[in-house]
Enzyme design. Structure first.
Site, PDB file in Angstrom:
ATOM      1  N   TYR A 179      32.158  42.782  40.693  1.00  0.00           N
ATOM      2  CA  TYR A 179      31.942  43.690  41.567  1.00  0.00           C
ATOM      3  C   TYR A 179      32.783  45.066  41.355  1.00  0.00           C
ATOM      4  CZ  TYR A 179      30.480  45.936  46.011  1.00  0.00           C
ATOM      5  OH  TYR A 179      30.190  46.827  46.855  1.00  0.00           O
ATOM      6  N   HIS A 180      32.055  46.153  41.537  1.00  0.00           N
ATOM      7  CA  HIS A 180      33.111  47.249  41.437  1.00  0.00           C
ATOM      8  C   HIS A 180      33.172  48.061  43.128  1.00  0.00           C
ATOM      9  CE1 HIS A 180      35.114  50.955  40.157  1.00  0.00           C
ATOM     10  NE2 HIS A 180      34.882  50.941  38.882  1.00  0.00           N
ATOM     11  N   GLY A 181      34.563  47.851  43.550  1.00  0.00           N
ATOM     12  CA  GLY A 181      34.857  48.631  44.827  1.00  0.00           C
ATOM     13  C   GLY A 181      34.865  50.198  44.783  1.00  0.00           C
ATOM     14  N   GLU A 192      28.034  52.251  41.348  1.00  0.00           N
ATOM     15  CA  GLU A 192      28.378  50.830  42.629  1.00  0.00           C
ATOM     16  C   GLU A 192      29.419  51.281  43.275  1.00  0.00           C
ATOM     17  OE1 GLU A 192      27.395  46.450  41.318  1.00  0.00           O
ATOM     18  OE2 GLU A 192      29.507  46.520  41.398  1.00  0.00           O
TER      19      GLU A 192
END
Length: 312
Positions: A89-91, A162
């Protein structure tokens, strides 16, 4: 004058940590240039002659991770000895991923190649750093060569979209991106899901506005600046590998295509193997989020977790 001073001070406070990270990144690249010149290195940036420099860089960022975010890494035993594709998951700022790379190298002396958006390679003054740390554009051919050479390759299917437009709900924004699944099938390697707890509480972007979304979709450039940098607890979790299965048939993939955040919907159509791999990966990443993340994310809880010894 007072109002202007307070406004400028507030802006500096919410942007100071992201700007500090950018400063340290450029300082790291400058240090590599000095090291290259003093050592008269002309070798391939991925070669082992750069390991001493990599260790110094990794040590610096690992110290920063420990001090600022109390960083923890869990599930390293789930990484295969050979090649594989890490999906994460890309913050808003992938600083947690930088922490992961640093600790992985310090613990295992292992380099993970990172697929990055094309705009990263347009940033001035970072060419050597990108090369030494294994950042690649991520074409299918490059990924296959890297996997064939035994590297781990990491990718965030949500990417910049994202990073900019997801929020404290931790919604995955992968769209129809399934290329990583096709590469995994072609290379016959497992996919390993990965997620960092509280990454959205540490760094955020401003709420989506139609103008910014349209601007991004037309330019593919991240015009929305991240803010924050609070010292919340970061824990990166590496999930169980999704193994390559040569025996998957088309019939077995029927009704296994669409995914929803908490339940599975059956969709009656015939699919190819990459859809199942993508489906399984999305499921695995979402499962890590549901297991380890308070939803919606809460900044105060994330800060208090720095003192929660029971989670360690």
């Amino acid at each position: 004058v007072i109002i202007a001073s307070l406004t400028i001070s507030a802006i500096l406070v919410i942007f100071i940590v992201p700007l500090t990270i950018v400063f340290f990144i450029y300082l790291t690249n400058f240090s590599l240039l000095i090291y290259q010149r003093n050592s008269e290195l002309e070798a391939d940036p991925l070669s082992n002659v750069w390991d001493r420099a990599r260790k110094t860089i990794a040590s610096f960022w690992d110290i920063y991770a420990r001090i600022w975010h109390g960083y923890e890494l869990h599930g390293v035993e789930n990484l295969p000895e050979g090649p594989g594709i890490l999906v994460y998951y890309h913050g808003a700022i992938p600083i947690d991923y930088l922490y992961f790379l640093s600790r992985l190298f310090l613990w295992k002396k292992r380099l993970c190649l990172s697929v990055a958006d094309h705009f990263v390679f347009r940033l001035p003054g970072l060419k050597l750093l990108l090369g030494v740390t294994g950042v690649i554009p991520g074409t299918r051919e490059e990924c296959l060569v890297a996997l064939k050479n035994g590297y781990l390759v990491s990718i965030s299917p949500g990417g910049v979209r994202e990073a900019l437009f997801s929020d404290e709900s931790y919604q995955l924004m992968w769209g129809n991106r399934k290329g990583f699944a096709q590469v995994a099938l072609d290379a016959k390697v497992p996919i390993i899901p990965m997620y960092t707890q509280n990454v959205r509480e540490g760094y955020r972007t401003f709420k989506e506005r139609r103008f910014f979304r349209q601007l991004y979709e037309s330019t593919r450039l991240p015009f929305i600046p991240p803010y924050g940098g609070l010292p919340v607890k970061f824990r990166t979790y590496i999930g169980k590998p999704i193994p390559y299965d040569p025996n998957i048939t088309t019939e077995e993939l029927v009704e296994k295509c669409l995914y929803c955040s908490s339940i599975f919907f059956l969709h009656k159509q015939v699919c190819k193997g990459k859809f199942l791999f993508s489906f399984q990966t999305k499921t695995a990443v979402q499962a890590l989020i549901r297991k380890h993340q308070t939803l919606p994310g809460n900044i105060w809880k994330a800060l208090l977790e720095r003192f929660d010894k029971r989670r360690k």
